[in-house]
Design a protein around this motif. Structure first.
Motif, PDB file in Angstrom:
ATOM      1  N   TRP A  74       0.849  -1.189   0.000  1.00 55.57           N
ATOM      2  CA  TRP A  74       0.000   0.000   0.000  1.00 55.57           C
ATOM      3  C   TRP A  74       0.879   1.232   0.000  1.00 55.57           C
ATOM      4  CZ3 TRP A  74      -5.387   0.314   0.245  1.00 55.57           C
ATOM      5  CH2 TRP A  74      -6.046  -0.912   0.346  1.00 55.57           C
ATOM      6  N   ASP A 126       0.310  10.574   4.227  1.00 53.55           N
ATOM      7  CA  ASP A 126       0.150  10.805   5.659  1.00 53.55           C
ATOM      8  C   ASP A 126       0.688  12.208   5.940  1.00 53.55           C
ATOM      9  OD1 ASP A 126       2.893  10.470   5.499  1.00 53.55           O
ATOM     10  OD2 ASP A 126       3.007   8.859   6.956  1.00 53.55           O
ATOM     11  N   GLU A 171      -9.462  12.088  -2.419  1.00 54.60           N
ATOM     12  CA  GLU A 171     -10.441  11.488  -1.506  1.00 54.60           C
ATOM     13  C   GLU A 171      -9.867  11.454  -0.107  1.00 54.60           C
ATOM     14  OE1 GLU A 171     -12.996   9.056   0.604  1.00 54.60           O
ATOM     15  OE2 GLU A 171     -10.940   8.403   0.312  1.00 54.60           O
ATOM     16  N   MET A 172     -10.604  11.990   0.864  1.00 53.72           N
ATOM     17  CA  MET A 172     -10.130  11.993   2.243  1.00 53.72           C
ATOM     18  C   MET A 172     -11.263  11.674   3.218  1.00 53.72           C
ATOM     19  SD  MET A 172      -7.379  15.151   2.104  1.00 53.72           S
ATOM     20  CE  MET A 172      -7.160  15.290   3.828  1.00 53.72           C
ATOM     21  N   SER A 173     -12.183  10.811   2.816  1.00 54.26           N
ATOM     22  CA  SER A 173     -13.339  10.528   3.666  1.00 54.26           C
ATOM     23  C   SER A 173     -12.964   9.833   4.978  1.00 54.26           C
ATOM     24  CB  SER A 173     -14.372   9.689   2.906  1.00 54.26           C
ATOM     25  OG  SER A 173     -13.838   8.424   2.577  1.00 54.26           O
ATOM     26  N   GLY A 174     -11.847   9.149   5.014  1.00 49.87           N
ATOM     27  CA  GLY A 174     -11.431   8.459   6.230  1.00 49.87           C
ATOM     28  C   GLY A 174     -10.563   9.300   7.148  1.00 49.87           C
ATOM     29  N   ASP A 175     -10.332  10.557   6.771  1.00 51.69           N
ATOM     30  CA  ASP A 175      -9.459  11.427   7.551  1.00 51.69           C
ATOM     31  C   ASP A 175     -10.169  11.920   8.811  1.00 51.69           C
ATOM     32  OD1 ASP A 175      -7.347  13.139   8.296  1.00 51.69           O
ATOM     33  OD2 ASP A 175      -8.243  14.802   7.186  1.00 51.69           O
ATOM     34  N   ALA A 176      -9.505  11.762   9.936  1.00 53.25           N
ATOM     35  CA  ALA A 176     -10.056  12.254  11.208  1.00 53.25           C
ATOM     36  C   ALA A 176      -9.583  13.677  11.491  1.00 53.25           C
ATOM     37  CB  ALA A 176      -9.637  11.325  12.340  1.00 53.25           C
TER      38      ALA A 176
END
Length: 67
Positions: free
Chosen positions: A23, A27, A50-55
């Motif tokens: 992968w 980051d 795409e950054m939908s998983g970014d906290a």
């Protein structure tokens, strides 16, 4: 496996283990390097796929890097 960094490619990567997958991803480290390059060229922004998983970590790195 912990992420590793390739400074020349400005890539963060890891392998999921025996028989697994490789992968590559962005980051805070890679975003910092990429935004430093953008600033060095006098560019004013970045494209995000795409950054939908970014906290918030990646968004903050991007914001900080572009200031």
């Amino acid at each position: 496996m912990a992420p590793a960094y390739h400074p020349r490619a400005v890539a963060t990567y890891c392998h999921t283990g025996d028989g697994g997958q490789w992968w590559s991803f962005d980051d805070a480290w890679s975003i910092g390097r990429k935004t430093a390059w953008l600033r060095s060229k006098g560019l004013l922004g970045a494209m995000i796929w795409e950054m939908s998983g970014d906290a918030g970590v990646l968004t903050n790195a991007l914001d900080t890097g572009l200031r």
